[in-house]
Design a protein around this motif. Structure first.
Motif, PDB file in Angstrom:
ATOM      1  N   ASN A  83       4.777 -10.508  14.211  1.00  0.00           N
ATOM      2  CA  ASN A  83       6.171 -10.295  14.007  1.00  0.00           C
ATOM      3  C   ASN A  83       6.795 -10.520  12.682  1.00  0.00           C
ATOM      4  O   ASN A  83       7.810 -10.209  12.307  1.00  0.00           O
ATOM      5  CB  ASN A  83       7.022 -11.658  14.949  1.00  0.00           C
ATOM      6  CG  ASN A  83       7.081 -10.887  16.452  1.00  0.00           C
ATOM      7  OD1 ASN A  83       7.342  -9.939  16.692  1.00  0.00           O
ATOM      8  ND2 ASN A  83       6.709 -11.898  17.325  1.00  0.00           N
ATOM      9  N   ASN A  84       6.073 -11.011  11.728  1.00  0.00           N
ATOM     10  CA  ASN A  84       6.293 -11.320  10.189  1.00  0.00           C
ATOM     11  C   ASN A  84       6.141 -10.245   9.457  1.00  0.00           C
ATOM     12  O   ASN A  84       6.273 -10.405   8.105  1.00  0.00           O
ATOM     13  CB  ASN A  84       5.577 -12.576   9.761  1.00  0.00           C
ATOM     14  CG  ASN A  84       5.840 -13.769  10.432  1.00  0.00           C
ATOM     15  OD1 ASN A  84       6.843 -14.024  11.067  1.00  0.00           O
ATOM     16  ND2 ASN A  84       5.153 -14.556  10.418  1.00  0.00           N
ATOM     17  N   LEU A  85       5.921  -8.966   9.912  1.00  0.00           N
ATOM     18  CA  LEU A  85       5.767  -7.697   9.360  1.00  0.00           C
ATOM     19  C   LEU A  85       6.936  -6.928   9.178  1.00  0.00           C
ATOM     20  O   LEU A  85       7.626  -6.574  10.290  1.00  0.00           O
ATOM     21  CB  LEU A  85       4.541  -6.915   9.817  1.00  0.00           C
ATOM     22  CG  LEU A  85       3.155  -7.274   9.409  1.00  0.00           C
ATOM     23  CD1 LEU A  85       2.152  -6.790  10.254  1.00  0.00           C
ATOM     24  CD2 LEU A  85       3.008  -7.060   7.881  1.00  0.00           C
ATOM     25  N   THR A  86       7.807  -6.718   8.101  1.00  0.00           N
ATOM     26  CA  THR A  86       8.960  -5.874   8.177  1.00  0.00           C
ATOM     27  C   THR A  86       8.790  -4.756   6.898  1.00  0.00           C
ATOM     28  O   THR A  86       7.966  -5.175   5.784  1.00  0.00           O
ATOM     29  CB  THR A  86      10.005  -6.542   7.986  1.00  0.00           C
ATOM     30  OG1 THR A  86       9.991  -7.308   6.760  1.00  0.00           O
ATOM     31  CG2 THR A  86      10.263  -7.641   9.036  1.00  0.00           C
ATOM     32  N   LEU A  87       9.368  -3.543   6.910  1.00  0.00           N
ATOM     33  CA  LEU A  87       9.371  -2.725   5.905  1.00  0.00           C
ATOM     34  C   LEU A  87      10.683  -2.792   5.065  1.00  0.00           C
ATOM     35  O   LEU A  87      11.609  -2.661   5.956  1.00  0.00           O
ATOM     36  CB  LEU A  87       8.954  -1.362   6.465  1.00  0.00           C
ATOM     37  CG  LEU A  87       7.618  -0.945   6.696  1.00  0.00           C
ATOM     38  CD1 LEU A  87       7.624   0.661   6.957  1.00  0.00           C
ATOM     39  CD2 LEU A  87       6.628  -1.111   5.288  1.00  0.00           C
ATOM     40  N   LYS A  88      10.853  -2.590   3.980  1.00  0.00           N
ATOM     41  CA  LYS A  88      12.060  -2.706   3.136  1.00  0.00           C
ATOM     42  C   LYS A  88      12.532  -1.249   3.246  1.00  0.00           C
ATOM     43  O   LYS A  88      11.565  -0.319   3.402  1.00  0.00           O
ATOM     44  CB  LYS A  88      11.796  -3.246   1.703  1.00  0.00           C
ATOM     45  CG  LYS A  88      11.872  -4.439   1.545  1.00  0.00           C
ATOM     46  CD  LYS A  88      11.973  -5.043   0.218  1.00  0.00           C
ATOM     47  CE  LYS A  88      12.142  -6.531  -0.025  1.00  0.00           C
ATOM     48  NZ  LYS A  88      12.112  -7.022  -1.318  1.00  0.00           N
ATOM     49  N   PRO A  89      13.516  -0.644   3.056  1.00  0.00           N
ATOM     50  CA  PRO A  89      14.038   0.670   3.126  1.00  0.00           C
ATOM     51  C   PRO A  89      13.017   1.724   2.505  1.00  0.00           C
ATOM     52  O   PRO A  89      13.182   2.786   3.071  1.00  0.00           O
ATOM     53  CB  PRO A  89      15.465   0.618   2.911  1.00  0.00           C
ATOM     54  CG  PRO A  89      15.937  -0.922   2.994  1.00  0.00           C
ATOM     55  CD  PRO A  89      14.989  -1.842   3.015  1.00  0.00           C
ATOM     56  N   ASN A  90      12.537   1.382   1.312  1.00  0.00           N
ATOM     57  CA  ASN A  90      12.147   2.623   0.726  1.00  0.00           C
ATOM     58  C   ASN A  90      10.520   2.330   0.452  1.00  0.00           C
ATOM     59  O   ASN A  90       9.857   3.247  -0.003  1.00  0.00           O
ATOM     60  CB  ASN A  90      12.600   2.374  -1.047  1.00  0.00           C
ATOM     61  CG  ASN A  90      12.074   3.721  -1.731  1.00  0.00           C
ATOM     62  OD1 ASN A  90      12.393   4.628  -1.182  1.00  0.00           O
ATOM     63  ND2 ASN A  90      11.561   3.470  -3.023  1.00  0.00           N
ATOM     64  N   ASP A  91      10.002   1.163   1.278  1.00  0.00           N
ATOM     65  CA  ASP A  91       8.700   1.255   1.297  1.00  0.00           C
ATOM     66  C   ASP A  91       7.972   2.001   2.224  1.00  0.00           C
ATOM     67  O   ASP A  91       8.600   2.399   3.040  1.00  0.00           O
ATOM     68  CB  ASP A  91       8.150  -0.421   1.706  1.00  0.00           C
ATOM     69  CG  ASP A  91       8.575  -1.408   0.468  1.00  0.00           C
ATOM     70  OD1 ASP A  91       8.851  -0.855  -0.741  1.00  0.00           O
ATOM     71  OD2 ASP A  91       8.449  -2.533   0.590  1.00  0.00           O
ATOM     72  N   LEU A  92       6.681   2.221   1.844  1.00  0.00           N
ATOM     73  CA  LEU A  92       5.717   3.009   2.638  1.00  0.00           C
ATOM     74  C   LEU A  92       4.961   2.245   3.410  1.00  0.00           C
ATOM     75  O   LEU A  92       4.119   2.532   4.372  1.00  0.00           O
ATOM     76  CB  LEU A  92       4.943   3.999   1.670  1.00  0.00           C
ATOM     77  CG  LEU A  92       5.896   5.041   1.187  1.00  0.00           C
ATOM     78  CD1 LEU A  92       4.789   5.978   0.263  1.00  0.00           C
ATOM     79  CD2 LEU A  92       6.280   5.866   2.424  1.00  0.00           C
TER      80      LEU A  92
END
Length: 224
Positions: A117-126
């Motif tokens: 659950n600690n994984l998230t993507l920033k808007p511009n990240d791949l």
């Protein structure tokens, strides 16, 4: 969110244990290594899992089935005809099963207590990668981590890629199917500062040899 477990490796370092059993089905703590991943993914709320298979791959769906045991859906990306396609190649082949939203990928030959659950993507990240302190068998590391950006080698300290990541399908867009490693794709996107990361210092193991497998098995069995 969907998840993919990479389970198509040949397991050459694990021989002779993998001569007749695919590495993800080797027992640790009285159950197959891959089941530890499935249980952790389910605990994180994942309900759709894709597993790629190659070496002795038919044994994996025969053992795990369609996921009904965990009240989830398991689908298989079959690489038995081509042979293992490496990490990026395996993901590219599985893209039709993974969909258009970011998806989690975890190597089938690790063990960890990381909270997915600690994984998230920033808007511009791949991608967002989980890095760990370098284990004794990989002291040189893989990547640097500056703030929350994963960087190419050359900027110490270097950390080891854990085999856990969250990926945008755009990282693999328009790439043809076939054998392809993941690192070159990541490195090119690191130059554009589009690969995020975090350092995890909890319990993480690379279960790549019989010795490390037996060590983990002893520990998990003792806890049971």
């Amino acid at each position: 969110m969907k998840a993919m477990i990479l389970a198509a490796g040949l397991g050459t370092r694990m021989r002779p244990l993998t001569n007749y059993t695919p590495k993800p089905l080797l027992l640790v703590g009285r159950k197959p290594l891959i089941e530890w991943h499935i249980e952790k993914l389910v605990a994180a709320g994942i309900r759709e899992i894709v597993i790629n298979i190659a070496h002795l791959g038919w044994q994996i769906p025969e053992t795990l089935g369609n996921g009904e045991r965990w009240n989830i859906q398991i689908r298989y990306s079959d690489e038995q005809r081509e042979g293992a396609l490496e990490t990026a190649g395996g993901i590219i082949k599985a893209l039709p099963l993974l969909g258009k939203q970011p998806f989690l990928v975890v190597n089938g030959d690790i063990w960890c207590d990381f909270d997915f659950n600690n994984l998230t993507l920033k808007p511009n990240d791949l991608a967002q990668l989980v890095l760990v302190p370098n284990p004794p068998h990989h002291p040189e590391g893989d990547f640097a981590l500056l703030d929350d950006r994963v960087c190419n080698q050359g900027t110490p300290p270097l950390y080891t890629f854990s085999g856990i990541g969250l990926y945008s399908p755009m990282l693999f867009a328009n790439l043809p199917q076939g054998k392809r490693p993941l690192a070159p794709l990541l490195r090119s996107s690191m130059i554009q500062r589009r690969i995020g990361g975090q350092l995890y210092t909890g319990d993480w193991r690379d279960i790549g040899t019989p010795e490390r497998l037996h060590e983990l098995d002893d520990e998990l069995t003792a806890r049971a």
